[in-house]
Design an enzyme around this catalytic site. Structure first.
Site, PDB file in Angstrom:
ATOM      1  N   THR A 190      18.129 -14.762  -6.108  1.00  0.00           N
ATOM      2  CA  THR A 190      17.832 -15.128  -4.722  1.00  0.00           C
ATOM      3  C   THR A 190      18.168 -16.604  -4.521  1.00  0.00           C
ATOM      4  OG1 THR A 190      15.495 -15.763  -5.036  1.00  0.00           O
ATOM      5  CG2 THR A 190      15.972 -13.422  -4.673  1.00  0.00           C
ATOM      6  N   GLY A 221      21.260 -17.821  -4.030  1.00  0.00           N
ATOM      7  CA  GLY A 221      22.330 -18.023  -5.008  1.00  0.00           C
ATOM      8  C   GLY A 221      23.565 -18.746  -4.507  1.00  0.00           C
ATOM      9  N   GLY A 250      23.107 -24.970  -5.674  1.00  0.00           N
ATOM     10  CA  GLY A 250      22.146 -25.509  -6.639  1.00  0.00           C
ATOM     11  C   GLY A 250      21.929 -24.673  -7.876  1.00  0.00           C
ATOM     12  N   GLY A 299      20.493 -21.758  -8.234  1.00  0.00           N
ATOM     13  CA  GLY A 299      20.848 -20.352  -8.067  1.00  0.00           C
ATOM     14  C   GLY A 299      22.327 -20.109  -8.295  1.00  0.00           C
ATOM     15  N   SER A 346       8.280 -25.448 -10.644  1.00  0.00           N
ATOM     16  CA  SER A 346       8.575 -26.882 -10.685  1.00  0.00           C
ATOM     17  C   SER A 346       7.452 -27.588 -11.411  1.00  0.00           C
ATOM     18  CB  SER A 346       8.685 -27.436  -9.255  1.00  0.00           C
ATOM     19  OG  SER A 346       8.705 -28.851  -9.268  1.00  0.00           O
ATOM     20  N   TYR A 404       4.063 -27.978  -0.907  1.00  0.00           N
ATOM     21  CA  TYR A 404       5.079 -27.574  -1.880  1.00  0.00           C
ATOM     22  C   TYR A 404       4.451 -27.374  -3.254  1.00  0.00           C
ATOM     23  CZ  TYR A 404       9.318 -27.832  -4.769  1.00  0.00           C
ATOM     24  OH  TYR A 404      10.322 -27.571  -5.679  1.00  0.00           O
TER      25      TYR A 404
END
Length: 247
Positions: free
Chosen positions: A12, A14, A17, A19, A136, A149
């Protein structure tokens, strides 16, 4: 040797970056890769470059996810590798100034969207499949001005570990990859100009023990490793890839 021959992979987010880099690595190893993204032109361009299959889908939309699952089921019948990568940073700022719209935008993609992508794909996952969820290091660093986030990624970590326990009887492995500073388009997309991004990256380079910023390719190699049989005894684990920043 193409170790992912006859494997079907979903990535997902994709078209850029991490992906994009991961899809490229998986294709190079022989996998049939379906990449998703919200923008038709961008996802089709990326798919053509990669040798992947494009599918226009917004991870925040459960209808789009349903359509993705149906499309994959009809064409392939199963999924061997699921990389839930799509995500946004949203607007930064202190908790007291945050708006509901920003909260919903971030949570709908990063948490709710990722949760239901996993949920809806579980019936299609082959025995011994690999699920990797992109989190992250912010999930456990609690820095000011990034509350939404950070919370979205912390929630993802919890879900991944629960899924690992639930899916273990089917030999399906669920792992978390948590990058530190990585040079991708995500900061620019959050509204920062190039000068600001470069200044942040320069500062971080001096802070990171290995004295360099991570690349999308660094993360892609780790995701690919976790998707391979070499990692068949690894599940429910979080892999931090940050050059030593959180030491």
């Amino acid at each position: 040797m193409e170790k992912f021959s006859n494997k079907v992979a979903i990535v997902t987010g994709g078209n850029s970056g991490i992906g994009y880099a991961t899809a490229k690595e998986l294709v190079a190893q022989g996998a049939t890769v379906i990449i998703t993204g919200r923008r038709k032109e961008a996802i089709e361009k990326a798919a053509k470059e990669l040798g992947a299959i494009p599918f226009v889908a917004d991870q925040a939309s459960l209808t789009d996810t349903d359509n993705l699952v149906k499309g994959v089921q009809q064409k392939f019948g199963k999924v061997d590798i699921l990389f839930i990568n799509a995500g946004i940073v949203g607007s930064m700022g202190p908790i007291e100034s945050q708006e509901e719209e920003n909260f919903d935008n971030v949570m709908d993609i990063n948490f709710k969207g990722a949760y239901f992508t996993l949920s809806k794909f579980i019936p299609l996952l082959a025995e011994g499949a690999s699920v990797v969820i992109l989190s992250s290091i912010v999930a456990s660093t609690y820095k000011p001005n990034s509350s939404i986030y950070q919370a979205s990624k912390a929630a993802l970590n919890s879900i991944a570990k629960t899924a690992a326990a639930e899916l273990a009887p089917r030999k399906i492995r669920v792992n978390i990859v948590s990058p530190g500073p990585t040079r991708t388009e995500v900061m620019t997309k959050s509204g920062m100009d190039e000068t600001t991004v470069n200044n942040i990256m320069h500062h971080l380079t001096n802070t990171i023990p290995l004295k360099k910023i991570g690349t999308a390719e660094d993360v892609a190699k780790l995701v690919t490793y976790l998707s391979d049989e070499s990692a068949s005894f690894i599940t429910g684990s979080e892999f931090v890839i940050d050059g030593g920043l959180t030491l």
